[in-house]
Design an enzyme around this catalytic site. Structure first.
Site, PDB file in Angstrom:
ATOM      1  N   CYS A  74      -2.385   9.047   2.434  1.00 61.95           N
ATOM      2  CA  CYS A  74      -2.169   8.517   1.081  1.00 61.95           C
ATOM      3  C   CYS A  74      -3.384   8.790   0.205  1.00 61.95           C
ATOM      4  O   CYS A  74      -3.255   9.065  -0.979  1.00 61.95           O
ATOM      5  CB  CYS A  74      -1.888   7.020   1.163  1.00 61.95           C
ATOM      6  SG  CYS A  74      -3.115   6.134   2.122  1.00 61.95           S
ATOM      7  N   GLU A  79       0.882  -1.173   0.000  1.00 61.65           N
ATOM      8  CA  GLU A  79       0.000   0.000   0.000  1.00 61.65           C
ATOM      9  C   GLU A  79       0.913   1.214   0.000  1.00 61.65           C
ATOM     10  O   GLU A  79       1.462   1.572   1.047  1.00 61.65           O
ATOM     11  CB  GLU A  79      -0.875   0.014   1.269  1.00 61.65           C
ATOM     12  CG  GLU A  79      -1.821  -1.156   1.404  1.00 61.65           C
ATOM     13  CD  GLU A  79      -3.000  -1.056   0.461  1.00 61.65           C
ATOM     14  OE1 GLU A  79      -3.108  -0.073  -0.306  1.00 61.65           O
ATOM     15  OE2 GLU A  79      -3.824  -1.989   0.473  1.00 61.65           O
TER      16      GLU A  79
HETATM   17  P1  NAP Z   1       8.338   5.170   4.607  1.00 64.39           P
HETATM   18  O1  NAP Z   1       9.490   6.050   4.847  1.00 64.39           O
HETATM   19  O2  NAP Z   1       8.337   4.331   3.400  1.00 64.39           O
HETATM   20  O3  NAP Z   1       8.186   4.271   5.916  1.00 64.39           O
HETATM   21  C1  NAP Z   1       7.190   3.287   6.028  1.00 64.39           C
HETATM   22  C2  NAP Z   1       7.756   2.109   6.796  1.00 64.39           C
HETATM   23  O4  NAP Z   1       8.734   1.456   5.983  1.00 64.39           O
HETATM   24  C3  NAP Z   1       8.470   2.508   8.089  1.00 64.39           C
HETATM   25  O5  NAP Z   1       8.261   1.500   9.044  1.00 64.39           O
HETATM   26  C4  NAP Z   1       9.931   2.536   7.669  1.00 64.39           C
HETATM   27  O6  NAP Z   1      10.809   2.340   8.742  1.00 64.39           O
HETATM   28  C5  NAP Z   1       9.977   1.394   6.690  1.00 64.39           C
HETATM   29  N1  NAP Z   1      11.028   1.486   5.684  1.00 64.39           N
HETATM   30  C6  NAP Z   1      11.474   2.586   5.051  1.00 64.39           C
HETATM   31  N2  NAP Z   1      12.407   2.259   4.140  1.00 64.39           N
HETATM   32  C7  NAP Z   1      12.561   0.910   4.207  1.00 64.39           C
HETATM   33  C8  NAP Z   1      13.379  -0.022   3.521  1.00 64.39           C
HETATM   34  N3  NAP Z   1      14.237   0.362   2.578  1.00 64.39           N
HETATM   35  N4  NAP Z   1      13.269  -1.326   3.850  1.00 64.39           N
HETATM   36  C9  NAP Z   1      12.406  -1.724   4.798  1.00 64.39           C
HETATM   37  N5  NAP Z   1      11.598  -0.894   5.481  1.00 64.39           N
HETATM   38  C10 NAP Z   1      11.665   0.421   5.185  1.00 64.39           C
HETATM   39  O7  NAP Z   1       6.983   5.953   4.531  1.00 64.39           O
HETATM   40  P2  NAP Z   1       6.443   7.049   5.516  1.00 64.39           P
HETATM   41  O8  NAP Z   1       7.160   8.308   5.202  1.00 64.39           O
HETATM   42  O9  NAP Z   1       6.465   6.549   6.902  1.00 64.39           O
HETATM   43  O10 NAP Z   1       4.911   7.128   5.063  1.00 64.39           O
HETATM   44  C11 NAP Z   1       4.496   7.965   4.072  1.00 64.39           C
HETATM   45  C12 NAP Z   1       4.207   7.230   2.792  1.00 64.39           C
HETATM   46  O11 NAP Z   1       3.302   6.152   3.034  1.00 64.39           O
HETATM   47  C13 NAP Z   1       3.485   8.105   1.803  1.00 64.39           C
HETATM   48  O12 NAP Z   1       4.012   7.886   0.524  1.00 64.39           O
HETATM   49  C14 NAP Z   1       2.051   7.639   1.890  1.00 64.39           C
HETATM   50  O13 NAP Z   1       1.280   7.921   0.780  1.00 64.39           O
HETATM   51  C15 NAP Z   1       2.235   6.188   2.105  1.00 64.39           C
HETATM   52  N6  NAP Z   1       1.017   5.592   2.682  1.00 64.39           N
HETATM   53  C16 NAP Z   1       0.281   4.747   1.909  1.00 64.39           C
HETATM   54  C17 NAP Z   1      -0.914   4.219   2.395  1.00 64.39           C
HETATM   55  C18 NAP Z   1      -1.752   3.287   1.569  1.00 64.39           C
HETATM   56  O14 NAP Z   1      -2.627   2.644   2.142  1.00 64.39           O
HETATM   57  N7  NAP Z   1      -1.549   3.174   0.285  1.00 64.39           N
HETATM   58  C19 NAP Z   1      -1.325   4.549   3.671  1.00 64.39           C
HETATM   59  C20 NAP Z   1      -0.537   5.417   4.434  1.00 64.39           C
HETATM   60  C21 NAP Z   1       0.644   5.923   3.926  1.00 64.39           C
HETATM   61  P3  NAP Z   1      11.602   3.566   9.431  1.00 64.39           P
HETATM   62  O15 NAP Z   1      10.582   4.488   9.989  1.00 64.39           O
HETATM   63  O16 NAP Z   1      12.429   2.909  10.456  1.00 64.39           O
HETATM   64  O17 NAP Z   1      12.409   4.219   8.332  1.00 64.39           O
END
Ligand code: NAP
Length: 465
Positions: A270, A234
């Site tokens: 999102c 997602e």
């Molecule tokens: P993020 O930086 O991708 O982090 C999300 C999760 O992934 C965190 O637990 C993060 O851990 C982990 N993570 C990051 N890079 C990783 C990697 N290379 N390998 C493994 N795990 C990794 O995203 P965010 O900034 O927290 O959230 C915002 C994004 O989420 C936006 O793009 C938003 O649109 C999207 N989102 C999508 C939905 C949906 O349902 N489609 C819902 C909500 C949010 P750390 O915090 O330890 O880095």
């Protein structure tokens, strides 16, 4: 990224946490594997009882967990309370509906006979240990919408939450055992993102679901692909909000909904509407009213009941948003309001609600996700152009269209490349409706029957003659 609670309203580091070491992670994996062996054999009624108890606890503790969420990631306290209530509702929905959603499926008798069987059916069995990599923006909801169906299906969960919401993560790790779930059924692993690969490659982990950015999704899916493990992704979105002339008489409703759709969760959702695509016939009036309401929003302390828009969750998040706005302005966009930090607020990561017009394809904001209270306005002259602009994005999460014209509704429902098409309202998730996207918004679905079946072994049971 350190694992820490940093208050986005002040920039102050409230509490830091040591990540789990290799031995502690190993102990959690052992517990999860062992829990699955017995939990998978429990029946729906006992799982439902446990999940309903967890929902009761959450209701009782709503104010406490809401304050933690607001402290850790800056959503308004009212929004945090609503999120906790929504989680309890989804838990009860899955408790009440999982057995029906996962009932055996019986193909047509003629087809069964044609397969050479005297009896055949489909049974949904749990997959095993599912790793959930989750984001901070809806720190309770994103986890519950995975955990409730996964646990009802008989799976067990391991949560790697975002590093900036450790207290919410620990609350979730305690909630399920306190409700009576056997040890190991749901555990929080306080680890950084670098630990994810090793955990996912462990043979005791069967599948992974990730909600987050495209980059994180790509890298987790690559590891899971290498291990041939099931994934649900997602990811981000840049949802369109289209307004057609048939709603000229209800433009105020459309405007109020459009503003809510953009600034919900301080603009960090999102499924927030991010691109406003407005027909020439109503553009001027919509733009004027939309800008008026956006600039009247109260930006401030998220703990205050008077606040509409709190701070962005991280300093980096605000810097990324500012960069997108500055790039657009440098390429000729015009700001109808905002485009700056508010004056006279404490040193948190605030940003004024912003409306940009004159967007062109060479601006980054045209193709990238604006994760904050920044709206882009597009003027279009007909339905075909509205569809073209709406689909001109790498994302395809959901979409919103305001029109009362049935033929237009039919066309939009056919042609918008997104996982949802919401008419005369705004996209919002509900336990009974599937949620997820196409294109770079990811794949797989959460919620509804589709969500609970994602982490099931769809098993053919066949009896020869
Ligand atoms: P993020 O930086 O991708 O982090 C999300 C999760 O992934 C965190 O637990 C993060 O851990 C982990 N993570 C990051 N890079 C990783 C990697 N290379 N390998 C493994 N795990 C990794 O995203 P965010 O900034 O927290 O959230 C915002 C994004 O989420 C936006 O793009 C938003 O649109 C999207 N989102 C999508 C939905 C949906 O349902 N489609 C819902 C909500 C949010 P750390 O915090 O330890 O880095």
């Amino acid at each position: 990224m350190p694992i820490a609670t940093v208050n986005p309203a002040t920039g102050e580091t409230v509490k830091t946490f040591e990540p789990l070491g290799a031995e502690a992670v190993e102990a959690c994996l052992r517990k999860a594997e062992s829990a699955f062996r017995s939990y998978r054999r429990t029946d729906f009624a006992s799982r439902a009882g446990l999940l309903a108890s967890a929902a009761d606890l959450l209701d009782k503790e709503r104010d406490d967990i809401a304050r933690i969420m607001t402290l850790e990631m800056g959503k308004t306290l009212a929004a945090a309370r609503a999120e906790a209530a929504k989680c309890a509702k989804a838990m009860r929905w899955y408790a009440a509906n999982a057995e029906r959603l996962l009932a055996d499926e019986h193909p047509d008798e003629a087809d069964v006979a044609d397969s050479g069987a005297h009896r055949a059916f489909v049974r949904y069995r749990p997959l095993g240990v599912v790793l959930a990599v989750m984001p901070w923006n809806f720190p309770l909801w994103q986890v519950i919408r995975f955990a409730a169906p996964a646990l009802m299906a008989g799976n067990v969960g391991l949560l790697k939450h975002a590093s900036n919401v450790p207290q919410t993560a620990l609350y979730l790790g305690g909630l399920f055992p306190r409700a009576g779930f056997p040890e190991g059924c749901f555990q929080t692993l306080l680890v950084g993102s670098r630990a994810v690969e090793g955990i996912l490659r462990d043979p005791r982990v069967d599948a992974v679901t990730l909600t987050g950015s495209e980059g994180a999704g790509r890298s987790v899916a690559a590891v899971a692909g290498g291990e041939v493990k099931k994934t649900v992704l997602e990811l981000g979105g840049s949802d369109p909000f289209v307004v057609m002339p048939s709603v000229a008489g209800e433009l105020e409703d459309a405007v109020v909904t459009a503003v809510t759709a953009r600034v919900q969760n301080n603009g960090q959702s999102c499924i927030a509407a991010k691109r406003f695509i407005v027909h020439d016939g109503v553009y001027d009036e919509f733009a004027e009213r939309f800008t008026r309401v956006m600039s009247s929003l109260v930006v401030g302390d998220p703990m205050s009941e008077a606040t509409d828009v709190g701070p962005l969750s991280t300093e980096q998040g605000r810097a990324d948003l500012e960069e997108l706005v500055e790039d657009a302005l440098a390429h000729g966009a015009e700001a109808l309001c905002g485009a700056r930090r508010p004056k006279a607020l404490p040193p948190g990561w605030y940003y004024e609600p912003t409306v940009l017009t004159g967007i062109t394809a060479d601006m980054r904001i045209h193709r990238e996700e604006a994760f904050g209270p920044v709206a882009t306005l597009y003027r279009v002259s007909d339905l075909d152009e509205a569809v073209t602009v709406a689909n001109d994005t790498p994302f395809g999460l959901s979409s919103n269209v305001w029109t009362r014209d049935e033929e237009e509704q039919r066309r939009f429902a056919r042609d918008l490349a997104a996982g949802g098409v919401y008419f005369n309202g705004m996209t919002a998730s509900h336990p009974a409706l599937p949620f997820g996207g196409v294109k770079r918004s990811g794949y797989g679905r959460e919620l509804s029957g589709h969500g609970i079946r994602e982490f099931c072994n769809v098993t053919t049971v066949w009896y020869g003659r």
